[in-house]
Design a protein around this motif. Structure first.
Motif, mmCIF file in Angstrom:
data_model
loop_
_atom_site.group_PDB
_atom_site.id
_atom_site.type_symbol
_atom_site.label_atom_id
_atom_site.label_comp_id
_atom_site.label_asym_id
_atom_site.label_seq_id
_atom_site.Cartn_x
_atom_site.Cartn_y
_atom_site.Cartn_z
ATOM 1 N N ASP A 79 -14.801 63.351 46.555
ATOM 2 C CA ASP A 79 -13.367 64.494 46.939
ATOM 3 C C ASP A 79 -13.316 64.309 48.649
ATOM 4 N N ILE A 80 -13.842 63.109 49.631
ATOM 5 C CA ILE A 80 -13.856 63.383 50.481
ATOM 6 C C ILE A 80 -12.248 63.173 51.224
ATOM 7 N N ALA A 81 -11.909 62.560 50.846
ATOM 8 C CA ALA A 81 -10.493 62.586 51.810
ATOM 9 C C ALA A 81 -10.171 63.779 51.352
ATOM 10 N N GLU A 82 -9.935 64.980 50.851
ATOM 11 C CA GLU A 82 -9.237 65.680 51.035
ATOM 12 C C GLU A 82 -9.483 66.522 52.662
ATOM 13 N N ALA A 83 -10.796 65.594 53.178
ATOM 14 C CA ALA A 83 -10.389 66.498 55.054
ATOM 15 C C ALA A 83 -9.480 66.642 54.984
ATOM 16 N N ILE A 84 -8.373 65.034 55.201
ATOM 17 C CA ILE A 84 -7.052 65.002 55.685
ATOM 18 C C ILE A 84 -6.551 65.555 54.839
ATOM 19 N N VAL A 85 -6.045 65.247 53.529
ATOM 20 C CA VAL A 85 -4.974 65.206 52.550
ATOM 21 C C VAL A 85 -5.134 66.763 51.982
ATOM 22 N N GLY A 86 -5.495 67.767 51.939
ATOM 23 C CA GLY A 86 -5.799 68.962 50.969
ATOM 24 C C GLY A 86 -6.015 68.475 49.367
ATOM 25 N N ASP A 87 -6.084 69.197 48.937
ATOM 26 C CA ASP A 87 -6.047 69.336 46.956
ATOM 27 C C ASP A 87 -4.828 69.738 47.072
ATOM 28 N N ILE A 88 -4.116 68.012 46.467
ATOM 29 C CA ILE A 88 -3.815 67.956 45.220
ATOM 30 C C ILE A 88 -3.472 68.404 44.211
ATOM 31 N N THR A 89 -3.245 69.207 43.933
ATOM 32 C CA THR A 89 -3.138 69.892 41.738
ATOM 33 C C THR A 89 -2.079 68.935 41.025
ATOM 34 N N PRO A 90 -2.200 69.210 40.195
ATOM 35 C CA PRO A 90 -0.869 68.886 39.272
ATOM 36 C C PRO A 90 0.128 69.597 39.593
ATOM 37 N N SER A 91 0.392 70.669 39.622
ATOM 38 C CA SER A 91 1.034 72.046 39.599
ATOM 39 C C SER A 91 2.164 71.237 41.696
ATOM 40 N N ASP A 92 1.289 69.924 41.989
ATOM 41 C CA ASP A 92 2.150 70.085 43.870
ATOM 42 C C ASP A 92 3.435 69.386 43.335
ATOM 43 N N GLY A 93 3.198 68.789 41.956
ATOM 44 C CA GLY A 93 4.292 67.529 41.574
ATOM 45 C C GLY A 93 4.220 66.389 42.332
ATOM 46 N N VAL A 94 3.024 65.972 42.452
ATOM 47 C CA VAL A 94 2.891 64.663 43.483
ATOM 48 C C VAL A 94 2.074 63.429 42.539
ATOM 49 N N PRO A 95 2.511 62.241 41.981
ATOM 50 C CA PRO A 95 2.554 61.915 41.622
ATOM 51 C C PRO A 95 1.483 60.933 40.896
ATOM 52 N N LYS A 96 0.255 60.102 39.990
ATOM 53 C CA LYS A 96 -1.420 60.066 40.428
ATOM 54 C C LYS A 96 -0.858 58.961 41.242
ATOM 55 N N ALA A 97 -0.267 58.090 41.065
ATOM 56 C CA ALA A 97 -0.447 56.898 41.924
ATOM 57 C C ALA A 97 0.137 57.185 43.835
ATOM 58 N N GLU A 98 0.553 58.158 44.091
ATOM 59 C CA GLU A 98 0.921 58.541 45.063
ATOM 60 C C GLU A 98 -0.111 59.300 45.582
ATOM 61 N N LYS A 99 -0.759 60.083 44.678
ATOM 62 C CA LYS A 99 -1.970 60.962 45.126
ATOM 63 C C LYS A 99 -3.638 59.747 45.855
ATOM 64 N N SER A 100 -3.170 58.994 44.728
ATOM 65 C CA SER A 100 -4.319 58.317 44.909
ATOM 66 C C SER A 100 -4.141 56.907 46.350
ATOM 67 N N ARG A 101 -2.927 56.863 46.095
ATOM 68 C CA ARG A 101 -2.519 56.273 47.462
ATOM 69 C C ARG A 101 -2.526 56.656 49.031
ATOM 70 N N ARG A 102 -2.458 58.345 48.990
ATOM 71 C CA ARG A 102 -2.862 58.971 50.116
ATOM 72 C C ARG A 102 -4.221 59.323 50.300
ATOM 73 N N GLU A 103 -4.764 59.185 49.484
ATOM 74 C CA GLU A 103 -6.752 59.232 49.328
ATOM 75 C C GLU A 103 -7.193 58.453 49.874
ATOM 76 N N GLN A 104 -6.184 57.226 49.179
ATOM 77 C CA GLN A 104 -7.400 55.831 49.642
ATOM 78 C C GLN A 104 -7.174 55.020 51.614
ATOM 79 N N GLU A 105 -5.784 55.984 51.955
ATOM 80 C CA GLU A 105 -5.098 56.007 53.642
ATOM 81 C C GLU A 105 -6.587 56.556 54.377
ATOM 82 N N ALA A 106 -6.563 57.689 53.837
ATOM 83 C CA ALA A 106 -7.234 58.634 54.480
ATOM 84 C C ALA A 106 -8.390 58.844 54.065
ATOM 85 N N LEU A 107 -9.829 58.162 53.302
ATOM 86 C CA LEU A 107 -10.450 57.389 52.845
ATOM 87 C C LEU A 107 -10.574 56.401 54.322
#
Length: 262
Positions: A142-170
């Motif tokens: 969960d280290i990328a959450e230092a930048i993107v924060g804790d994205i949960t299902p309730s946020d409505g962010v698609p799984k692919a988009e969540k992964s993209r944001r975290e990959q970019e942050a990483l």
């Protein structure tokens, strides 16, 4: 004139933390360069290193060796502290699922990852499973959450988009670290978990769920709440025998407390 505290984060870190990860072009950061080490500065105690200089660096300076190696070492120390400063956000960012359920003073992202690492440390010896790798995956998953924060299902962010944001942050975090073998290993460990591509990743994914339902049980006991959602969302999703056994133990304790049949 405002005086900047020596403990303040470097200006570019604040810029990084404010920028939107939705920007199409990654932010290019100009990392500070270390000053070349000289024999006199080494003996006096380089202020960049808090007065500590490796013996090899002093010898190189005294013998007239090129300063390039020392400069690289200095940059590595600076990059490490920059990286750790950014990771401080993992200690202060609270897990959103608990906030959404009204838990006061909930655990942080780092709290969650730490107990997962402990799970990997104390787990039974399993054939073909690399315990050290499990611990490493737990620490970075969960280290990328230092930048993107804790994205949960309730946020409505698609799984692919969540992964993209975290990959970019990483990628940005590993750039701050200065690249190299350790940064590459962090990327590899994160990707292994993200894609569930090894038995170690599968086991750590189970630890992720076990840690969550154990925390849910603890919050139920401490706050008098019923947090069914966390148990329902993980039921039947454990991949390994160990994960299933640990989850069953947590559920059995909860059922006993609630007076339910196991």
């Amino acid at each position: 004139m405002a005086v900047r505290s020596p403990l303040s984060s470097p200006p570019y870190l604040h810029l990084l933390l404010r920028r939107s990860l939705l920007a199409p072009t990654p932010l290019k950061l100009a990392l500070p360069r270390a000053r070349p080490l000289t024999a006199s500065s080494a003996r006096a105690g380089n202020p960049r290193s808090g007065g500590f200089v490796p013996r090899g660096s002093v010898d190189a300076a005294e013998n007239g060796a090129p300063a390039a190696a020392s400069a690289i070492a200095g940059a590595s120390v600076s990059s490490a502290i920059d990286f750790l400063t950014l990771c401080h956000r993992l200690k202060t960012t609270k897990r959103k699922g608990w906030i959404n359920h009204g838990i006061k003073g909930p655990e942080s992202i780092a709290d969650h990852m730490y107990r997962m690492a402990l799970m990997a440390l104390i787990a039974d010896e399993l054939p073909g499973v690399n315990r050290e790798r499990c611990i490493k995956i737990a620490i970075v998953h969960d280290i990328a959450e230092a930048i993107v924060g804790d994205i949960t299902p309730s946020d409505g962010v698609p799984k692919a988009e969540k992964s993209r944001r975290e990959q970019e942050a990483l990628n940005e975090m590993c750039d701050i670290l200065g690249g190299g073998p350790i940064a590459n290993e962090i990327k590899e460990l994160w990707a292994e978990y993200e894609h569930n591509s090894s038995i170690e990743a599968s086991l750590v994914k189970d630890f992720d769920k076990v840690e969550m339902i154990l925390q849910a049980l603890e919050y139920e006991m401490a706050h008098g709440k019923v947090l069914d959602e966390f148990f329902l969302s993980t039921a039947g999703k454990f991949q390994t025998d160990l994960g299933k056994r640990w989850a069953a133990e947590v559920v059995a304790r909860r059922n006993k407390r609630l007076g339910k049949q196991a």
